[in-house]
Design a protein around this motif. Structure first.
Motif, short mmCIF file in Angstrom:
data_model
loop_
_atom_site.label_atom_id
_atom_site.label_comp_id
_atom_site.label_asym_id
_atom_site.label_seq_id
_atom_site.Cartn_x
_atom_site.Cartn_y
_atom_site.Cartn_z
N SER A 22 43.04 36.73 102.79
CA SER A 22 42.98 37.96 101.95
C SER A 22 42.61 39.51 102.81
N LEU A 23 41.80 39.29 103.71
CA LEU A 23 41.30 40.49 104.72
C LEU A 23 42.83 40.89 105.47
N ARG A 24 43.67 40.06 105.58
CA ARG A 24 44.97 40.61 106.26
C ARG A 24 45.90 41.32 105.20
N ASP A 25 45.71 41.20 103.89
CA ASP A 25 46.43 41.82 102.88
C ASP A 25 45.67 42.56 101.91
N LYS A 26 45.60 43.66 101.78
CA LYS A 26 44.83 44.33 100.91
C LYS A 26 45.73 45.11 99.71
N LYS A 27 47.00 44.67 99.55
CA LYS A 27 47.68 45.49 98.59
C LYS A 27 47.20 45.44 97.06
N ARG A 76 35.64 25.32 102.33
CA ARG A 76 36.89 25.42 103.40
C ARG A 76 38.12 26.35 103.12
N TYR A 77 38.30 25.81 101.76
CA TYR A 77 39.43 26.67 101.11
C TYR A 77 39.34 28.12 100.98
N LEU A 78 38.14 28.44 100.58
CA LEU A 78 37.61 29.79 100.28
C LEU A 78 37.58 30.56 101.50
N ASP A 79 37.03 30.02 102.71
CA ASP A 79 37.28 30.57 104.07
C ASP A 79 38.69 31.06 104.35
N LYS A 80 39.41 29.89 104.35
CA LYS A 80 41.16 30.39 104.65
C LYS A 80 41.39 31.31 103.60
N ALA A 81 41.18 31.49 102.25
CA ALA A 81 41.66 32.28 101.60
C ALA A 81 41.07 33.71 101.72
N ALA A 106 50.30 36.57 103.21
CA ALA A 106 48.98 36.49 103.24
C ALA A 106 48.40 36.24 101.87
N TYR A 107 48.84 37.40 101.22
CA TYR A 107 48.43 37.90 99.78
C TYR A 107 48.50 36.69 98.85
N TYR A 108 49.93 36.02 98.76
CA TYR A 108 50.10 34.77 98.05
C TYR A 108 49.44 33.67 98.47
N LEU A 109 49.42 33.38 99.67
CA LEU A 109 48.83 32.27 100.29
C LEU A 109 47.40 32.34 100.04
N SER A 110 46.85 33.45 100.22
CA SER A 110 45.49 33.38 99.84
C SER A 110 44.96 33.03 98.36
N SER A 111 45.81 33.49 97.28
CA SER A 111 45.92 33.09 96.00
C SER A 111 45.87 31.52 95.83
N GLN A 150 42.77 30.04 96.95
CA GLN A 150 41.77 30.41 96.23
C GLN A 150 41.52 29.58 95.09
N ASN A 151 42.70 29.35 94.36
CA ASN A 151 42.91 28.49 93.03
C ASN A 151 42.50 27.21 93.34
N LEU A 152 42.91 26.58 94.61
CA LEU A 152 42.56 25.13 95.22
C LEU A 152 41.32 24.99 95.12
N ALA A 153 40.26 26.15 95.89
CA ALA A 153 39.09 26.14 95.74
C ALA A 153 38.25 25.88 94.57
N GLY A 154 38.97 26.82 93.59
CA GLY A 154 38.48 26.57 92.09
C GLY A 154 38.37 25.29 91.70
#
Length: 448
Positions: A206-211, A197-202, A172-177, A180-184
């Protein structure tokens, strides 16, 4: 007279930032190490002093490089290069493949984008087993580099390929990244609804993986930028404050600089230029020890903008030209175009119209090349005001009408208001009172 009517806003976006200022999101690592933790960094350094196998030592070097990138990028770059050297000597292809990605990040931070791409592509071509997460991470870094080059279609391609490569069952961490970049990129292109929309997905990922907190902080920054573009300053400020509070709790130098830039921009948009300057100088102080050229250029531009508002043009241009040396040397097209536009504004104010037109023409060439429609509309608006001051009224009307048209198409409402009001000024000057009142009322309606 004309200054208060010219709309400004961040061109990025993130350097960006991205900026917008330029933003590179360094997402991911190869274990469950929390990159923000100084304790973990010290532990990794301690491991290097012990007797390790060649492969284990290379893994530690890679992890240490990643862990250091958001607070000591030059040292991180050193460890990445050391890792690659040792991996090639040991024939450890997996370690070499990841090290190439980390070196690519280092070159991107230095603004050497061709070198950054070269190492990311080298990582792709190394025949070694690497997790889908880290393969996707390399693709995300490539997307960031293309975004910095102003090649937004290529950036989107690599972000989406990263999302596909990582897959729904990936980290989830890499996917959220990647999201998030696509949203940028969407924010840079003023596609704010898509960005949300992309930020909401990210954010949900991100909330699932807080490493690691880096991606989470970047998401907060981008939420703030979107709501700033949508003129919801209360929401923007809330996200920026949350980001700043969380960034101070770790060792994330990058996001501390970014937080000061966010508040500088927000203060600027609200017309509090002294507050904007204070935040900008706080950011500048940090960049003296954090070697990201792109971030430093963003800070210098911000300072120049504030001095420009105070009509301290010599000071403003000194900061713009210092930033320009950086952006031209590292081939950051969008930031270079922004500086050209600001220089055009300064020379217009000083009635040096030939130089002003030269700079705004240079800015528009770049912005058309990278398909920055908001930037093009900005150029048209400024050129329209230059023509207005030259009493070339027909030319002024043509440029301003084109600016309004583009801003309406991309939903840049604040920009529509600015150019509409400028049209009212031109029509009032040529005694077309009916048209002047028409545009003035339209502008007032939008402002309300």
């Amino acid at each position: 007279m004309f200054k208060s009517y010219r709309l400004r806003h961040r061109q990025a976006s993130r350097l960006r930032k991205q900026i917008v200022y330029f933003i590179i999101f360094f997402a991911g690592c190869i274990s469950n190490i929390e990159a923000q933790s100084l304790y973990q960094i010290d532990s990794l350094k301690g491991l290097l002093k012990k007797s390790l196998s060649a492969q284990k030592r290379i893994d530690v070097l890679n992890e240490l490089s990643f862990a250091l990138y958001d607070n000591s990028d030059s040292i991180a770059f050193y460890y990445a290069n050391l890792s690659l050297k040792e991996a090639e000597k040991a024939g450890y292809q997996t370690g070499a493949r990841y090290a190439c990605t980390l070196i690519g990040i280092g070159y991107a931070g230095l603004g050497q984008l061709d070198e950054a791409l070269s190492y990311c592509k080298k990582s792709q071509h190394i025949n070694a087993n690497l997790s889908r997460d880290l393969v996707g991470y390399n693709l995300t870094v490539m997307g960031n580099v293309y975004s910095s080059m102003g090649s937004y279609d290529s950036a989107q391609y690599y972000y989406k390929l990263a999302i596909e490569t990582i897959g729904k069952t990936g980290s989830a961490y890499y996917l959220s990244s990647a999201y998030q970049n696509l949203a940028g990129v969407m924010i840079i292109q003023w596609r704010n609804t898509e960005a949300l929309r992309y930020l909401d997905k990210a954010d949900s990922l991100s909330l699932r993986d807080k490493k690691d907190n880096f991606v989470h902080l970047s998401i907060l920054a981008l939420y703030g930028e979107v709501y700033e573009n949508l003129l919801d300053f209360a929401k923007a400020e809330a996200y920026f404050k949350q980001m700043y509070t969380e960034a101070k709790q770790g060792v994330d130098t990058y996001h501390l600089v970014q937080s000061h830039l966010n508040f500088a921009e927000l203060s600027y948009r609200r017309g509090d230029f002294s507050e904007s300057l204070l935040h900008s100088f706080d950011a500048l102080k940090v960049t003296e020890t954090y070697s990201s050229k792109s971030l430093r250029a963003s800070v210098l531009i911000k300072i120049g903008l504030a001095y420009e508002e105070y009509s301290q043009f010599d000071l403003a241009t000194s900061y713009f030209f210092e930033a320009l040396k950086i952006t031209e040397s590292i081939k950051f097209k969008r930031e270079t175009a922004e500086i050209y536009s600001e220089l055009a504004w300064v020379y217009k104010e000083q009635k040096n119209y030939d130089v002003a037109l030269d700079y705004i023409n240079r800015a528009q060439v770049i912005r058309e090349m990278i398909n920055d429609q908001q930037g093009v509309s900005n150029c048209l608006n400024i050129r329209g005001l230059i023509f207005f001051q030259q009493k070339r009224y027909d030319n002024a009307i043509s440029e301003l009408e084109k600016s309004v048209h583009i801003r309406e198409l991309i939903g840049h409402i604040e920009g529509v208001s600015a150019s509409t009001f400028n049209l009212a000024l031109v029509y009032a000057e040529i005694n077309r009172v009916d048209k002047a009142i028409e545009y003035q009322l339209k502008g007032i309606d939008i402002e309300e």
